[in-house]
Design a protein around this motif. Structure first.
Motif, PDB file in Angstrom:
ATOM      1  N   UNK A 127       0.838  -1.200   0.000  1.00 47.51           N
ATOM      2  CA  UNK A 127       0.000   0.000   0.000  1.00 47.51           C
ATOM      3  C   UNK A 127       0.871   1.247   0.000  1.00 47.51           C
ATOM      4  N   UNK A 135      -3.217   7.262   9.699  1.00 51.84           N
ATOM      5  CA  UNK A 135      -4.127   6.531  10.593  1.00 51.84           C
ATOM      6  C   UNK A 135      -5.063   5.580   9.830  1.00 51.84           C
ATOM      7  N   UNK A 136      -5.154   5.738   8.528  1.00 51.26           N
ATOM      8  CA  UNK A 136      -6.031   4.878   7.725  1.00 51.26           C
ATOM      9  C   UNK A 136      -5.374   3.541   7.386  1.00 51.26           C
ATOM     10  N   UNK A 137      -4.110   3.408   7.725  1.00 46.65           N
ATOM     11  CA  UNK A 137      -3.363   2.204   7.345  1.00 46.65           C
ATOM     12  C   UNK A 137      -2.898   1.443   8.591  1.00 46.65           C
ATOM     13  N   UNK A 145      -0.963  12.836   7.267  1.00 48.08           N
ATOM     14  CA  UNK A 145      -2.336  13.077   7.733  1.00 48.08           C
ATOM     15  C   UNK A 145      -3.281  11.932   7.368  1.00 48.08           C
ATOM     16  N   UNK A 146      -2.822  10.998   6.555  1.00 49.52           N
ATOM     17  CA  UNK A 146      -3.634   9.838   6.178  1.00 49.52           C
ATOM     18  C   UNK A 146      -3.117   8.540   6.816  1.00 49.52           C
TER      19      UNK A 146
END
Lengths: 240, 240
Positions: free
Chosen positions: A8, A17-19, A14-15
């Motif tokens: 991935x 936390x989505x992973x 800032x993104x």
């Protein structure tokens, strides 16, 4: 047959936390210029590199460590109180061999400290592209390519590097990540291996060119000059 | 000569805080399928569209409004308690003309409610691409193209649409935004106007194809079938 591990791409801290980063090899990418300088200094014989967030922390390292160079820039100039800059060109073997380097950078360091449950953190740049790719394929583990970006804004140079990694190793991984596929697609704009040419519309190119740092960017977009895999041991970056 | 206004692209609601939306025309983009359905329903004569966050809010609208259709899906099926789905194909003129539509969608609605100081909020989709582009050029104001993404993860279809807008109107704007330049570069992968073909590697394509919604996606990637500019008046989306 065992399923291929996931690959991935995260385009901004800032993104993140989505992973999921647990049990994952996280590759930190900060092309201009933290992870390029890390690859150059380690390949040129630096003992270790201590990434720190602030100029003051960097200054403090001088007293804590023997044979330590303290370095970092703000607005394209060596920061007050520090001795050297962020350019990979400042760290030839004749200067850095055997020494410790305390380096303060904004975006790359921030991201490095945000990841705390990964299997391992390594750093990637065009200067050590193939070395990192070879390492990732051999580990056969889940991978997250994490771009440092610029103050959380997605940037082109980190995305393009992520795309080049995807291009090289995609046959060994399962990819179901639009950011990875878009980064891959961005690599098709590279003609005759001229990476910097693609980046001329990027905001970072304009900023660094304004500081007179075109030579730095040419260096940072050269592939495989420094074939090392830097990894983070929780305090310092070391050669794997 | 007056400087051209800024055009920026925000690829995820999780990055919205990095952009100024004051005095800006914000274009909300949720290709699969909220903003496509909004364009279709309004062009087919819907009186107004009320975007709401939850299924329960949507059900409540039935009592509040005369002549109101309540619609929304969860996991590709009409949500329990609602009457219709998220497909633009469900709203032909013969059905929707003169009616109000309360629509619950996750990503698009969330983003719409996050923007609160814009000059105006409009919605964009391939179905109203040229209408939106023409509107933006004529206003001669700062523009932010804001992608709804998927649970904050950047997605390819919203990014590709942003790129198509950039491609059409870039001569009228100042662009110093890497996300805009990367979205623009993504449009070069579209061959023979076959937008859906580019999206076949995208995670949303796979998800919706799994629900049997390929016809929906074909429709949503057709350009200029519904030349309207929907704008948000704080409660409902109306035809400009």
């Amino acid at each position: 047959m065992k399923e291929k591990p996931l690959l991935e791409v995260c385009l901004s801290p800032a993104l993140l936390h989505l992973y999921h980063t647990q049990n994952t090899i996280v590759v930190i990418i900060d092309i201009f210029r933290a992870t390029s300088t890390i690859a150059a200094a380690l390949h040129n014989g630096a003992h270790s590199i201590f990434p720190v967030a602030s100029v003051q922390e960097c200054i403090n390292m001088k007293n804590e460590l023997v044979d330590c160079i303290i370095a970092g820039e703000r607005d394209g100039k060596v920061a007050e109180g520090l001795e050297h800059g962020n350019s990979p060109l400042e760290y030839p073997s004749s200067f850095i061999k055997g020494k410790k380097l305390a380096l303060t950078t904004t975006n790359g360091t921030k991201l490095l400290h945000m990841v705390n449950d990964a299997h391992i953190i390594v750093t990637g740049s065009f200067l050590n592209l193939s070395a990192v790719c070879g390492y990732l394929v051999l580990q056969n583990k889940k991978v997250l390519l994490a771009c440092a970006a610029w103050k959380d804004r997605i940037n082109m140079e980190d995305t393009l590097f992520a795309g080049m990694v995807v291009k090289k190793i995609k046959n060994y991984f399962t990819i179901n990540c639009d950011s990875a596929n878009m980064a891959l697609q961005l690599t098709s704009s590279v003609k005759d291996d001229n990476i910097l040419d693609v980046l001329k519309t990027s905001s970072h190119y304009k900023r660094l060119a304004g500081y007179g740092l075109i030579k730095d960017m040419e260096y940072c977009t050269t592939t495989d000059l420094h074939p090392v895999v830097p990894y983070y041991d929780g305090k310092a970056l070391l050669k794997l």
